[in-house]
Design a protein around this motif. Structure first.
Motif, PDB file in Angstrom:
ATOM      1  N   UNK A 130       0.801  -1.222   0.000  1.00 34.51           N
ATOM      2  CA  UNK A 130       0.000   0.000   0.000  1.00 34.51           C
ATOM      3  C   UNK A 130       0.837   1.275   0.000  1.00 34.51           C
ATOM      4  N   UNK A 131       2.140   1.148   0.179  1.00 34.15           N
ATOM      5  CA  UNK A 131       2.987   2.341   0.156  1.00 34.15           C
ATOM      6  C   UNK A 131       2.972   2.941  -1.252  1.00 34.15           C
ATOM      7  N   UNK A 132       2.930   4.254  -1.325  1.00 34.59           N
ATOM      8  CA  UNK A 132       2.760   4.929  -2.618  1.00 34.59           C
ATOM      9  C   UNK A 132       4.087   5.418  -3.175  1.00 34.59           C
ATOM     10  N   UNK A 133       4.041   5.831  -4.434  1.00 35.40           N
ATOM     11  CA  UNK A 133       5.164   6.505  -5.108  1.00 35.40           C
ATOM     12  C   UNK A 133       6.404   5.635  -5.239  1.00 35.40           C
ATOM     13  N   UNK A 134       6.193   4.335  -5.468  1.00 34.88           N
ATOM     14  CA  UNK A 134       7.363   3.462  -5.619  1.00 34.88           C
ATOM     15  C   UNK A 134       8.031   3.647  -6.983  1.00 34.88           C
ATOM     16  N   UNK A 135       7.440   4.427  -7.883  1.00 34.33           N
ATOM     17  CA  UNK A 135       8.066   4.658  -9.188  1.00 34.33           C
ATOM     18  C   UNK A 135       9.377   5.418  -9.061  1.00 34.33           C
ATOM     19  N   UNK A 136       9.688   5.944  -7.876  1.00 35.87           N
ATOM     20  CA  UNK A 136      10.959   6.646  -7.673  1.00 35.87           C
ATOM     21  C   UNK A 136      12.098   5.663  -7.427  1.00 35.87           C
ATOM     22  N   UNK A 137      11.766   4.434  -7.139  1.00 32.48           N
ATOM     23  CA  UNK A 137      12.776   3.443  -6.810  1.00 32.48           C
ATOM     24  C   UNK A 137      13.262   2.732  -8.065  1.00 32.48           C
ATOM     25  N   UNK A 138      14.223   1.826  -7.897  1.00 35.93           N
ATOM     26  CA  UNK A 138      14.730   1.066  -9.032  1.00 35.93           C
ATOM     27  C   UNK A 138      13.692   0.047  -9.478  1.00 35.93           C
ATOM     28  N   UNK A 139      13.841  -0.465 -10.695  1.00 34.01           N
ATOM     29  CA  UNK A 139      12.882  -1.452 -11.196  1.00 34.01           C
ATOM     30  C   UNK A 139      12.916  -2.723 -10.347  1.00 34.01           C
ATOM     31  N   UNK A 140      14.089  -3.086  -9.840  1.00 37.98           N
ATOM     32  CA  UNK A 140      14.186  -4.261  -8.970  1.00 37.98           C
ATOM     33  C   UNK A 140      13.368  -4.058  -7.702  1.00 37.98           C
ATOM     34  N   UNK A 141      13.479  -2.878  -7.089  1.00 37.73           N
ATOM     35  CA  UNK A 141      12.696  -2.593  -5.892  1.00 37.73           C
ATOM     36  C   UNK A 141      11.202  -2.586  -6.216  1.00 37.73           C
ATOM     37  N   UNK A 142      10.826  -1.939  -7.324  1.00 39.88           N
ATOM     38  CA  UNK A 142       9.414  -1.880  -7.710  1.00 39.88           C
ATOM     39  C   UNK A 142       8.832  -3.279  -7.883  1.00 39.88           C
ATOM     40  N   UNK A 143       9.564  -4.139  -8.603  1.00 36.53           N
ATOM     41  CA  UNK A 143       9.061  -5.490  -8.873  1.00 36.53           C
ATOM     42  C   UNK A 143       8.938  -6.301  -7.585  1.00 36.53           C
TER      43      UNK A 143
ATOM     44  N   UNK B  71      19.948  -8.048  -6.358  1.00 34.16           N
ATOM     45  CA  UNK B  71      19.349  -8.278  -7.669  1.00 34.16           C
ATOM     46  C   UNK B  71      20.088  -9.380  -8.413  1.00 34.16           C
ATOM     47  N   UNK B  72      21.402  -9.394  -8.318  1.00 35.49           N
ATOM     48  CA  UNK B  72      22.199 -10.448  -8.955  1.00 35.49           C
ATOM     49  C   UNK B  72      21.846 -11.805  -8.359  1.00 35.49           C
ATOM     50  N   UNK B  73      21.715 -11.853  -7.027  1.00 35.34           N
ATOM     51  CA  UNK B  73      21.373 -13.113  -6.362  1.00 35.34           C
ATOM     52  C   UNK B  73      19.992 -13.606  -6.794  1.00 35.34           C
ATOM     53  N   UNK B  74      19.014 -12.710  -6.800  1.00 35.65           N
ATOM     54  CA  UNK B  74      17.651 -13.080  -7.163  1.00 35.65           C
ATOM     55  C   UNK B  74      17.580 -13.534  -8.619  1.00 35.65           C
ATOM     56  N   UNK B  75      18.287 -12.835  -9.502  1.00 38.01           N
ATOM     57  CA  UNK B  75      18.297 -13.227 -10.921  1.00 38.01           C
ATOM     58  C   UNK B  75      18.899 -14.617 -11.104  1.00 38.01           C
ATOM     59  N   UNK B  76      19.948 -14.917 -10.333  1.00 40.10           N
ATOM     60  CA  UNK B  76      20.579 -16.243 -10.413  1.00 40.10           C
ATOM     61  C   UNK B  76      19.608 -17.327  -9.942  1.00 40.10           C
ATOM     62  N   UNK B  77      18.891 -17.045  -8.844  1.00 39.95           N
ATOM     63  CA  UNK B  77      17.916 -18.006  -8.327  1.00 39.95           C
ATOM     64  C   UNK B  77      16.788 -18.210  -9.328  1.00 39.95           C
ATOM     65  N   UNK B  78      16.311 -17.116  -9.924  1.00 36.48           N
ATOM     66  CA  UNK B  78      15.220 -17.214 -10.904  1.00 36.48           C
ATOM     67  C   UNK B  78      15.656 -17.986 -12.139  1.00 36.48           C
ATOM     68  N   UNK B  79      16.913 -17.755 -12.575  1.00 37.99           N
ATOM     69  CA  UNK B  79      17.428 -18.468 -13.745  1.00 37.99           C
ATOM     70  C   UNK B  79      17.500 -19.967 -13.461  1.00 37.99           C
TER      71      UNK B  79
END
Length: 260
Positions: A106-119, A175-183
């Protein structure tokens, strides 16, 4: 006594107060205490601090902050709030993680953050799609993500800019860790799907072989060598194979609905 400070002498802090009060992360009492200290230490305090001190409830305090504090749209404010969630919300209680995930969503204005944080925040907001019913996994991911911001506190606001640089580095590593896990997960899913298709193919082939064997057996038992009989057997075999295939497709469709 020291000269009277102004609102602008506290960059980002009043903005964090306002958003934190709205979210229930910060209490009116601690903001009033902050203003009272400044009033006690100055000869002629700015009227902003007096109004904060005299506010009667949270809504009145937010109105004062809205009147004096202009939004900066600085992502540091959002990251400080995430740090407050880490320190002040019961993320160690698995029965409360849904509440924490909902608050973050519910926190607003997350478009100011990085795409990794937004996702990541989007996934927490819709946790019932990405994690439910495995709340322990949700808890672990919440803890890992929010721990990135744990260096932020209300007391060290003069260091927020430097802390933010450290947080950006931690975000890159996460982000690198999460991408590796997702891959790895996608690779495992692809392998599983390949095995499933192979198993399905073998089942279909097995059905066809059985039908063909049945057809050959019928010819061996009843065919007297006449071409007419052979033609009828061929037609019978074709329809047997066709019927078997249609039965397989219908069974597969039924099982799909059963799983849903």
């Amino acid at each position: 006594m020291a000269p009277s400070p102004q609102v602008q002498d506290f960059p980002l802090l009043p903005e964090v107060f306002r958003e934190g009060l709205t979210l229930g992360l910060i209490s009116r009492e601690e903001v009033v205490l902050w203003a009272d200290r400044i009033i006690a230490e100055t000869d002629e305090p700015d009227y902003f601090f007096i109004e904060v001190s005299l506010s009667h409830d949270v809504n009145g305090l937010i109105e004062v902050l809205n009147k004096y504090v202009k939004p900066t749209y600085n992502p540091i404010c959002d990251r400080v709030l995430l740090g407050l969630v880490y320190h002040r919300q019961p993320i160690d209680d698995v029965e409360e993680v849904e509440k924490v995930a909902t608050m973050i969503g519910f926190m607003s204005s997350w478009d100011r953050l990085t795409s990794f944080e937004d996702n990541t925040i989007y996934e927490f907001g819709d946790y019932y799609l990405f994690y439910y019913p495995d709340l322990k996994l949700l808890q672990a991911e919440l803890r890992n993500f929010l721990a990135i911001y744990k260096a932020f506190t209300l007391e060290n606001y003069t260091q927020w800019v430097d802390i933010n640089l450290q947080v950006l580095q931690l975000l890159k590593e996460e982000e690198i860790r999460v991408n590796a896990v997702n891959a790895s997960f996608r690779k495992a899913c692809a392998k599983k799907e390949k095995k499933r298709k192979l198993k399905l193919y073998l089942k279909k082939a097995g059905v066809l072989v059985l039908l063909l064997a049945f057809f050959i057996l019928m010819i061996a038992l009843f065919d007297d060598g006449a071409t007419k009989h052979f033609t009828w057997y061929f037609i019978l075999g074709y329809f047997c194979v066709r019927a078997g295939y249609e039965w397989w497709k219908r069974r597969k469709k039924i099982m799909k609905y059963v799983r849903w």
